[in-house]
Structure formats: C-alpha cells, structure tokens
Design an enzyme around this catalytic site. Structure first.
Site, mmCIF file in Angstrom:
data_model
loop_
_atom_site.group_PDB
_atom_site.id
_atom_site.type_symbol
_atom_site.label_atom_id
_atom_site.label_comp_id
_atom_site.label_asym_id
_atom_site.label_seq_id
_atom_site.Cartn_x
_atom_site.Cartn_y
_atom_site.Cartn_z
ATOM 1 N N GLU A 168 0.785 -1.227 0.000
ATOM 2 C CA GLU A 168 0.000 0.000 0.000
ATOM 3 C C GLU A 168 0.827 1.293 0.000
ATOM 4 O O GLU A 168 0.752 2.102 0.927
ATOM 5 C CB GLU A 168 -0.985 -0.001 1.179
ATOM 6 C CG GLU A 168 -1.865 -1.243 1.211
ATOM 7 C CD GLU A 168 -2.976 -1.170 2.248
ATOM 8 O OE1 GLU A 168 -2.899 -0.327 3.155
ATOM 9 O OE2 GLU A 168 -3.921 -1.961 2.135
ATOM 10 N N GLU A 347 -5.255 -8.850 0.587
ATOM 11 C CA GLU A 347 -5.999 -8.504 1.807
ATOM 12 C C GLU A 347 -7.457 -8.263 1.449
ATOM 13 O O GLU A 347 -7.753 -7.534 0.507
ATOM 14 C CB GLU A 347 -5.482 -7.210 2.451
ATOM 15 C CG GLU A 347 -4.138 -7.284 3.101
ATOM 16 C CD GLU A 347 -3.775 -5.964 3.807
ATOM 17 O OE1 GLU A 347 -4.672 -5.201 4.202
ATOM 18 O OE2 GLU A 347 -2.569 -5.709 3.931
HETATM 19 C C1 FCB Z 1 -5.038 -2.259 5.307
HETATM 20 C C2 FCB Z 1 -3.681 -2.451 5.958
HETATM 21 C C3 FCB Z 1 -3.675 -3.466 7.045
HETATM 22 C C4 FCB Z 1 -4.904 -3.394 7.902
HETATM 23 C C5 FCB Z 1 -6.144 -3.332 7.057
HETATM 24 C C6 FCB Z 1 -7.420 -3.268 7.856
HETATM 25 O O1 FCB Z 1 -5.079 -1.050 4.624
HETATM 26 O O2 FCB Z 1 -2.765 -2.860 4.993
HETATM 27 O O3 FCB Z 1 -2.508 -3.314 7.787
HETATM 28 O O4 FCB Z 1 -4.804 -2.348 8.772
HETATM 29 O O5 FCB Z 1 -6.095 -2.223 6.204
#
Ligand code: FCB
Length: 443
Positions: A168, A347
């Site tokens: 990110e 994620e």
């Molecule tokens: C993402 C992050 C991770 C976590 C999630 C909920 O943006 O990469 O570390 O905090 O959100």
C-alpha cells in the site's frame, strides 16, 4: 457458478495475511532497531486508544503456536511482513542476525506445516534512523531499500517464492506524509509528492535487484485500490470520480504497469527525472490487490480536486467502511480491462464487533457473510477472465489496527488481549471448510 455452489480452480491459493508491527510485539528485543511506528505510538495523542504495538499479539514469541493454529485451520499460504529495523536496525549498514533468525525460523516452521510462506517486504515499518534522514522524501532511500530487498531475497529466497515489495504505497504517502494521520505524521504536500515517487522508485529498484539476485522468485507489489463511482450520473460527478481514481489508484498503478503517471500527478507538480519511469515500470509476476471498500464521489468546486468523497446510507463495518462486495467485481474487471495482470487478493476482510459468548465461542456471522459475498464477486470476475490466482483474508488474528489500536477486530481468530489466548471464531471454521471444498454452496 452453478445451482449448488461455486468452486475455485484446483490450484487456487487460499491464505491469510498479517503485518509485523500489528502482531509481533517484542519491539525492542534481540537487537531490533526503532521504527517510525514505535516512535509514533510512543508519542501521546497519536493513537486513539493510547495503545502501541509493543506487545501486540506477542507473535514474536508465539509464532509456533500461530503456525500450528493455521495448520489446523487448513490455511495454504501466509503473507506476513518483515520488520525492516528488526533485520537492519538503522535501515542500512549493520545487519541484526537475531532478526534474520526469527524470520528464518518462521519460514521453516511454515514450510514444515505445509504452509506456503509469502512476504511483504515493507508494511510501513520504516527504521526511525532513516526517517531522521528524511525517510521517503530523501532520494537515497531508494538504494537503502533495494539493498534491504536484496538481503532478504538472498537470505530467504530458497524457501519463499512469493514476494510483494511494498504494501500500500498510497497509504504510506497519503496518511504518512499528507494527512499525517499515520507515522511519521507529516502534513506537507511537497513531502507527499516526493514520498509517493520515491516509494515507486524504491519498489522498481527492489524488484530489479531481487530478480538479479534470485531469478526464481515470483515478485509483485500490493496496492490498496478503491473502485470510484460518481454519486450521480452527471458529467461533473463522472469527472470528479475519475480524478479521485487518478489520485488514489492510477497514481500507483500507471507508473508500475504503464511507465507513466496519470495527468493529475503532473498537474499537481510531480516531475520525475529522466529515466525514473523506466525504473518504476518493472515487469511483475503478480499484482497484490487489497480491497476493503469503494469511493463514491461528488463534484465539489470548493475542494482542491473539485471532488468530494461521500458516504451513502449503506451498511458499514466497525471501521465505518461501506460493505460493497460488488466493488470487488468491478475493481477486478477494471484491472483486467486496463492492465490485465496476474492477481492475488492479498488482503480482504472486515472489522466487526465480536463478542465471546457464554459458551466461549464467537459467532461472527457478519464476517462470514462479508467474506462469502466478496468471494462470490471475485469468483464472477475469475469466470470472466480475470487472472486471479489466490485470496488472503485480512487477518488470521485480531491485531493492532494502527490509530484504532486494539479496538477493531479483523481476525478469523479472536485475541484475548489480557491473556493473549487465541480463540478461533466461527468464521475460522467456515474458512477451513471453504478451503477444503475449494468454494462453498450457495443454498
Ligand atoms: C489495510 C492495511 C492493514 C490493515 C487493514 C485493515 O489497509 O494494509 O494493515 O490495517 O487495512
């Protein structure tokens, strides 16, 4: 998709992800250097709950138990991050052998459990010593980061094949250097411009160096992406949504996948040096996609970009993020249309108000629904030609949710922060079944 359910391809990879600062604890043990998140959390007022990752889930000491738990849950792959100052305390120069040993042991433990170890090299833990030299605003960070990437690839490349270089970059640049909401807490537009560019140069150099060091690795990077929709179907709102898309998404997608910045970056004053865009534009083996929610955008001439992000009255998670599974489908289809990379969803998940019931179980049906609906959307995109190879739930366990401290729970496994006991939630068992069946029934 048929009447009875959905089944993913045989080689689809089912995993979970975490990041070092959010779970490890042991913030100053065995020679680890200080990171910007250590400093940020130790500065009163930055974290809403006053918490820090000093202990977190104490994964540093309990990693064996955690790997065992993942094995019991049938997890096939685990994306975790390396704490840069744990292995190179000052970010450059002297290497901390104890830190390398920790990750080597973790990788061995995972491999023995039959779980594929996958690494994020940078999930926000900049060594404080580098921050003091300007951090991501200093061009010298590109070399320091590439050296760190090379070290890790040569140390762990024998057993770890899937590597995401930066997790990110948008959050690092935006929250770290523009709004100051996250470490290192800077609010300065020029710093943001520099950081967003150096992150992508560092990413490119790291990919190049890692390939030279270990040609057999699968190397990519992970972007947080938000499909952007106009509030109303008007020209103004459509254009406003396109600008937010350039700001949040294309600013990171285009340099990597097309070798150019979107027009907005140029308008805002980003001026790459000659040769920079060849560095950012590296061949990647996959794009990691983190998807949590979408952006709805309204034209607003009073705002700097002529655009404002608005919220609809829709269901949200505990983070206040709209639950919008359809966005997963739209995002994946858009990535195929404009770039067509191999994709892992690195994620996806939701924070819900989990409660331990009297009989000791956690009935997180809302999380099951969330994951299921997002997987259905991902599956539809896969069937329509998106090269989707795997899916990782954020997160295997509850953990330190940055400025929200321990107040937000994303885990498949509940953490009792008083005792650090791990209790699998109902969703953990649901995920185990999903993995076993390579899908689920829809009836
Ligand atoms: C993402 C992050 C991770 C976590 C999630 C909920 O943006 O990469 O570390 O905090 O959100």
């Amino acid at each position: 998709m048929d009447k009875i359910g959905i089944r993913f391809p045989e080689d689809f990879l089912w995993g979970v992800s975490t990041s070092s600062y959010q779970i490890e604890g042991a913030w100053n043990e065995d020679g680890k250097g200080e990171s910007i998140w250590d400093r940020f959390c130790h500065t009163p007022g930055n974290i809403k709950t006053g918490d820090s990752g000093d202990v977190a889930c104490d994964h540093y000491h309990r990693y064996k138990e955690d790997v065992e738990l993942m094995k019991e849950l049938g997890i096939q792959a685990y994306f975790f991050s390396i704490s840069w100052p744990r292995v190179i305390p000052k970010g450059e120069g002297k290497v901390n052998k104890a830190g390398l040993d920790f990750y080597r042991h973790l990788v061995d433990e995972l491999s023995e459990a039959g779980i594929k170890p996958c690494i994020f090299l940078y999930h926000w833990e900049l060594p404080q010593a580098l921050h003091e030299k300007g951090g991501w605003t200093n061009p010298n960070i590109v070399r320091a980061f590439a050296d760190y990437a090379k070290l890790m690839a040569s140390e762990l490349g024998d057993k770890v094949k899937l590597w995401a270089v930066i997790n990110e970059p948008q959050v690092v640049a935006h929250a770290g250097y523009l709004t100051g909401e996250f470490a290192p807490g800077i609010r300065d537009f020029e710093s943001f411009l520099k950081a967003s560019h150096h992150l992508q140069l560092a990413q490119g150099e790291a990919i190049r160096t890692m390939r030279d060091t270990e040609p057999n690795l699968k190397i990519g990077t992970t972007l947080n992406l938000y499909p952007c929709y106009p509030l109303e179907d008007t020209k103004e709102d459509r254009e406003a949504a396109a600008r937010i898309d350039e700001f949040m998404n294309r600013w990171y997608l285009d340099p990597l996948l097309k070798g150019e910045y979107p027009p907005l970056a140029k308008e805002m004053g980003l001026r790459p040096d000659p040769g920079d865009m060849e560095i950012t534009h590296q061949p990647i083996d996959f794009l990691g996609v983190n998807y949590y929610t979408r952006c709805i955008v309204k034209y607003d001439p009073r705002k700097p970009m002529g655009a404002r992000i608005v919220q609809k009255n829709s269901p949200v998670t505990e983070m206040g993020w709209e639950i919008y599974p359809e966005g997963m489908y739209d995002l994946l289809m858009r990535l195929k249309r404009d770039y067509d990379p191999v994709i892992y969803i690195t994620e996806n998940g939701g924070a819900f108000d989990d409660k331990v019931s009297k009989n000791g179980t956690i009935q997180d049906d809302d999380r099951i629904r969330f994951l299921r609906d997002h997987l259905v959307a991902a599956y539809r995109a896969l069937k329509e030609g998106v090269k989707l190879k795997g899916y990782f739930v954020w997160s295997i366990m509850d953990n330190f949710e940055w400025t929200d401290g321990y107040s937000k729970r994303f885990g498949l496994v509940y953490i009792d922060y008083r005792t650090l006991e791990r209790i699998p939630k109902k969703s953990a068992y649901w995920y185990r079944e999903t993995i076993k069946n390579n899908g689920f029934s829809l009836v």
